[in-house]
Design a protein around this motif. Structure first.
Motif, PDB file in Angstrom:
ATOM      1  N   ASP A  44       0.826  -1.211   0.000  1.00 26.92           N
ATOM      2  CA  ASP A  44       0.000   0.000   0.000  1.00 26.92           C
ATOM      3  C   ASP A  44       0.853   1.250   0.000  1.00 26.92           C
ATOM      4  OD1 ASP A  44      -2.346  -1.522   0.087  1.00 26.92           O
ATOM      5  OD2 ASP A  44      -2.356  -1.548   2.272  1.00 26.92           O
ATOM      6  N   GLY A  45       1.976   1.217   0.733  1.00 30.83           N
ATOM      7  CA  GLY A  45       2.820   2.402   0.767  1.00 30.83           C
ATOM      8  C   GLY A  45       3.943   2.302   1.774  1.00 30.83           C
ATOM      9  N   VAL A  46       4.876   3.245   1.643  1.00 25.69           N
ATOM     10  CA  VAL A  46       6.003   3.354   2.553  1.00 25.69           C
ATOM     11  C   VAL A  46       6.111   4.820   2.941  1.00 25.69           C
ATOM     12  CG1 VAL A  46       8.502   3.120   2.811  1.00 25.69           C
ATOM     13  CG2 VAL A  46       7.235   1.449   1.451  1.00 25.69           C
ATOM     14  N   SER A  47       6.307   5.078   4.229  1.00 26.04           N
ATOM     15  CA  SER A  47       6.487   6.458   4.675  1.00 26.04           C
ATOM     16  C   SER A  47       7.567   6.500   5.744  1.00 26.04           C
ATOM     17  CB  SER A  47       5.173   7.036   5.204  1.00 26.04           C
ATOM     18  OG  SER A  47       4.672   6.254   6.252  1.00 26.04           O
ATOM     19  N   ALA A  61       0.731  -2.815   3.872  1.00 25.88           N
ATOM     20  CA  ALA A  61       0.367  -3.688   2.760  1.00 25.88           C
ATOM     21  C   ALA A  61      -0.936  -4.401   3.103  1.00 25.88           C
ATOM     22  CB  ALA A  61       1.466  -4.711   2.509  1.00 25.88           C
ATOM     23  N   THR A  62      -1.522  -5.002   2.093  1.00 19.70           N
ATOM     24  CA  THR A  62      -2.703  -5.845   2.273  1.00 19.70           C
ATOM     25  C   THR A  62      -2.379  -7.198   1.673  1.00 19.70           C
ATOM     26  OG1 THR A  62      -4.172  -3.937   2.104  1.00 19.70           O
ATOM     27  CG2 THR A  62      -5.163  -6.102   1.770  1.00 19.70           C
ATOM     28  N   ARG A 104       1.310  -3.975   8.813  1.00 16.78           N
ATOM     29  CA  ARG A 104       2.292  -2.891   8.800  1.00 16.78           C
ATOM     30  C   ARG A 104       3.576  -3.355   9.454  1.00 16.78           C
ATOM     31  NH1 ARG A 104       1.427   1.781  13.241  1.00 16.78           N
ATOM     32  NH2 ARG A 104       1.618   0.444  15.054  1.00 16.78           N
ATOM     33  N   GLU A 105       4.655  -2.764   8.965  1.00 15.45           N
ATOM     34  CA  GLU A 105       5.977  -3.074   9.491  1.00 15.45           C
ATOM     35  C   GLU A 105       6.671  -1.744   9.769  1.00 15.45           C
ATOM     36  OE1 GLU A 105       9.811  -5.532   7.869  1.00 15.45           O
ATOM     37  OE2 GLU A 105       8.944  -4.027   6.542  1.00 15.45           O
ATOM     38  N   ILE A 106       7.235  -1.611  10.953  1.00 11.93           N
ATOM     39  CA  ILE A 106       8.012  -0.423  11.304  1.00 11.93           C
ATOM     40  C   ILE A 106       9.444  -0.866  11.488  1.00 11.93           C
ATOM     41  CG2 ILE A 106       8.379   1.446  12.936  1.00 11.93           C
ATOM     42  CD1 ILE A 106       5.403   1.304  13.602  1.00 11.93           C
ATOM     43  N   VAL A 107      10.329  -0.283  10.692  1.00 11.24           N
ATOM     44  CA  VAL A 107      11.759  -0.634  10.754  1.00 11.24           C
ATOM     45  C   VAL A 107      12.548   0.595  11.112  1.00 11.24           C
ATOM     46  CG1 VAL A 107      13.708  -1.557   9.496  1.00 11.24           C
ATOM     47  CG2 VAL A 107      11.423  -2.406   9.007  1.00 11.24           C
TER      48      VAL A 107
END
Length: 107
Positions: A44-47, A61-62, A104-107
């Motif tokens: 879906d996106g990266v921010s 993402a989905t 969602r993933e937070i890195v």
């Protein structure tokens, strides 16, 4: 580093959190496999997230999977060695055939 099959088929392992008591009486958190499926991964996106002195990346993402009974936001998804938090689980139809899982993933 991206998921290898963007918009293709990947393997996902859903994990549930369990707490066990150690010999010293402390509770230890561990993740165990709840279910494994093939999935379609749609980013879906990266921010970028900036707070105080750190900068982190948020990836959303989905994924679409065959129905997993009991799947919830208390679990997590592992795809290609990357760990994602489950944000929501949406049943596509009332026939328990398919689910959309927002992650969602937070890195």
């Amino acid at each position: 580093m991206g998921i290898t099959s963007k918009r293709g088929r990947s393997s996902v392992t859903f994990q549930s959190l369990s707490k066990t008591q150690s010999g010293s009486g402390e509770y230890v958190k561990s993740w165990s496999t709840y279910a494994s499926r093939r999935c379609t991964f749609a980013p879906d996106g990266v921010s970028e997230i900036t707070d105080t002195a750190t900068q982190r990346r948020l990836t959303t993402a989905t994924i679409s999977v065959r129905y997993v009974d009991g799947l919830s936001t208390e679990m997590r998804a592992v795809i290609d060695s990357r760990t994602f938090e489950i944000e929501s689980v949406i049943a596509v139809d009332g026939l328990k055939r398919e689910q959309l899982v927002e992650i969602r993933e937070i890195v």
